[in-house]
Design a protein around this motif. Sequence first.
Motif, mmCIF file in Angstrom:
data_model
loop_
_atom_site.group_PDB
_atom_site.id
_atom_site.type_symbol
_atom_site.label_atom_id
_atom_site.label_comp_id
_atom_site.label_asym_id
_atom_site.label_seq_id
_atom_site.Cartn_x
_atom_site.Cartn_y
_atom_site.Cartn_z
ATOM 1 N N LEU A 106 0.869 -1.172 0.000
ATOM 2 C CA LEU A 106 0.000 0.000 0.000
ATOM 3 C C LEU A 106 0.906 1.222 0.000
ATOM 4 C CD1 LEU A 106 -3.255 0.707 1.677
ATOM 5 C CD2 LEU A 106 -1.387 2.193 2.378
ATOM 6 N N ALA A 107 0.630 2.143 -0.916
ATOM 7 C CA ALA A 107 1.413 3.381 -0.973
ATOM 8 C C ALA A 107 0.462 4.548 -1.168
ATOM 9 C CB ALA A 107 2.426 3.328 -2.121
ATOM 10 N N LEU A 127 -5.283 -4.161 6.405
ATOM 11 C CA LEU A 127 -6.054 -3.303 7.299
ATOM 12 C C LEU A 127 -5.828 -3.678 8.762
ATOM 13 C CD1 LEU A 127 -9.344 -3.045 5.207
ATOM 14 C CD2 LEU A 127 -7.563 -1.292 5.495
ATOM 15 N N ALA A 128 -5.693 -4.968 9.037
ATOM 16 C CA ALA A 128 -5.395 -5.404 10.405
ATOM 17 C C ALA A 128 -4.034 -4.869 10.850
ATOM 18 C CB ALA A 128 -5.428 -6.928 10.500
ATOM 19 N N ALA A 129 -3.050 -4.899 9.956
ATOM 20 C CA ALA A 129 -1.724 -4.361 10.293
ATOM 21 C C ALA A 129 -1.800 -2.866 10.579
ATOM 22 C CB ALA A 129 -0.740 -4.642 9.157
ATOM 23 N N ILE A 130 -2.613 -2.169 9.811
ATOM 24 C CA ILE A 130 -2.783 -0.728 10.034
ATOM 25 C C ILE A 130 -3.402 -0.478 11.403
ATOM 26 C CG2 ILE A 130 -4.073 1.312 9.259
ATOM 27 C CD1 ILE A 130 -3.622 0.243 6.355
ATOM 28 N N ARG A 131 -4.437 -1.244 11.739
ATOM 29 C CA ARG A 131 -5.076 -1.079 13.058
ATOM 30 C C ARG A 131 -4.094 -1.404 14.183
ATOM 31 N NH1 ARG A 131 -9.116 -3.745 10.230
ATOM 32 N NH2 ARG A 131 -8.653 -5.712 11.302
ATOM 33 N N GLU A 132 -3.333 -2.494 14.015
ATOM 34 C CA GLU A 132 -2.366 -2.894 15.046
ATOM 35 C C GLU A 132 -1.291 -1.834 15.254
ATOM 36 O OE1 GLU A 132 -0.858 -6.710 13.884
ATOM 37 O OE2 GLU A 132 -2.778 -7.696 14.225
ATOM 38 N N VAL A 141 -1.753 6.659 6.645
ATOM 39 C CA VAL A 141 -0.685 5.709 6.313
ATOM 40 C C VAL A 141 -0.029 6.062 4.986
ATOM 41 C CG1 VAL A 141 -0.183 3.281 5.838
ATOM 42 C CG2 VAL A 141 -1.864 3.897 7.592
ATOM 43 N N GLU A 142 1.288 6.169 5.027
ATOM 44 C CA GLU A 142 2.075 6.426 3.812
ATOM 45 C C GLU A 142 2.336 5.116 3.069
ATOM 46 O OE1 GLU A 142 4.053 9.261 1.398
ATOM 47 O OE2 GLU A 142 2.999 9.640 3.252
ATOM 48 N N TYR A 143 2.836 4.105 3.804
ATOM 49 C CA TYR A 143 3.173 2.809 3.210
ATOM 50 C C TYR A 143 2.800 1.673 4.152
ATOM 51 C CZ TYR A 143 6.325 5.406 0.103
ATOM 52 O OH TYR A 143 6.848 6.282 -0.817
ATOM 53 N N PHE A 152 4.481 -7.059 8.767
ATOM 54 C CA PHE A 152 4.064 -5.841 8.083
ATOM 55 C C PHE A 152 4.694 -4.643 8.787
ATOM 56 C CE2 PHE A 152 0.492 -8.696 7.183
ATOM 57 C CZ PHE A 152 0.363 -8.535 5.814
ATOM 58 N N SER A 153 5.261 -3.736 8.016
ATOM 59 C CA SER A 153 5.690 -2.445 8.542
ATOM 60 C C SER A 153 4.688 -1.420 8.047
ATOM 61 C CB SER A 153 7.079 -2.066 8.029
ATOM 62 O OG SER A 153 8.059 -2.887 8.600
ATOM 63 N N VAL A 154 4.182 -0.624 8.970
ATOM 64 C CA VAL A 154 3.235 0.427 8.616
ATOM 65 C C VAL A 154 3.927 1.756 8.874
ATOM 66 C CG1 VAL A 154 0.984 1.440 9.091
ATOM 67 C CG2 VAL A 154 1.281 -1.052 9.213
ATOM 68 N N ILE A 155 4.113 2.510 7.809
ATOM 69 C CA ILE A 155 4.766 3.810 7.894
ATOM 70 C C ILE A 155 3.675 4.873 7.832
ATOM 71 C CG2 ILE A 155 6.514 5.334 6.902
ATOM 72 C CD1 ILE A 155 7.685 2.573 7.563
#
Length: 181
Positions: A106-107, A127-132, A141-143, A152-155
């Motif tokens: 996702l970018a 989406l779960a990674a984003i919530r976590e 979220v950028e990336y 998952f890395s959420v930037i």
Amino acid sequence: MEDFLFDGWTGIAKILIAAPVIYILVVALTRVSGKRSASQMNNFDWIVTVAIGSLVASAVLSQGVAIAEAALAITALFALQYGFTLGARRWGKVERLLKARPKILLAHGEFDEAAMDAERVTRSEILAAIRESGNRRLDEVEYVILESDARFSVIARGERALDEAVLATIRRPEGAPRAPD
């Protein structure tokens, strides 16, 4: 039927000797090989771990495998892992051979369906990674990056621009924008 429940003292004696010997060997080799053998695993590390587990089981339970043979095989696997990871550290070609490259899923709020298909990752997992990560909105979220160890890395988008060097090893889709300066 009696052999099914108890096959004699020889097998029991081997287990009583092999289990602690192999256990101490694996603990010692893990300690010597460093934190990497117990860290988040990439595919190569996972394969070595499974193989070592199989060898441990064979050494402890199989009458056809001598303790010394299993100990040598386990030591050889630790040595190979050490050698390959040292090679990966020193030479990029070895690293590319052993490790999957991280991939942007996702970018800038846009899902990369091709990357998601290639990695077999669903929107719900992203989406779960984003919530976590503590983000509550997609536009925060950028990336989202699938790392080489399958985490998952959420930037998050922020005031500071993401340094291009942080994204240098990541496989990007065709035409994907670079990080802003």
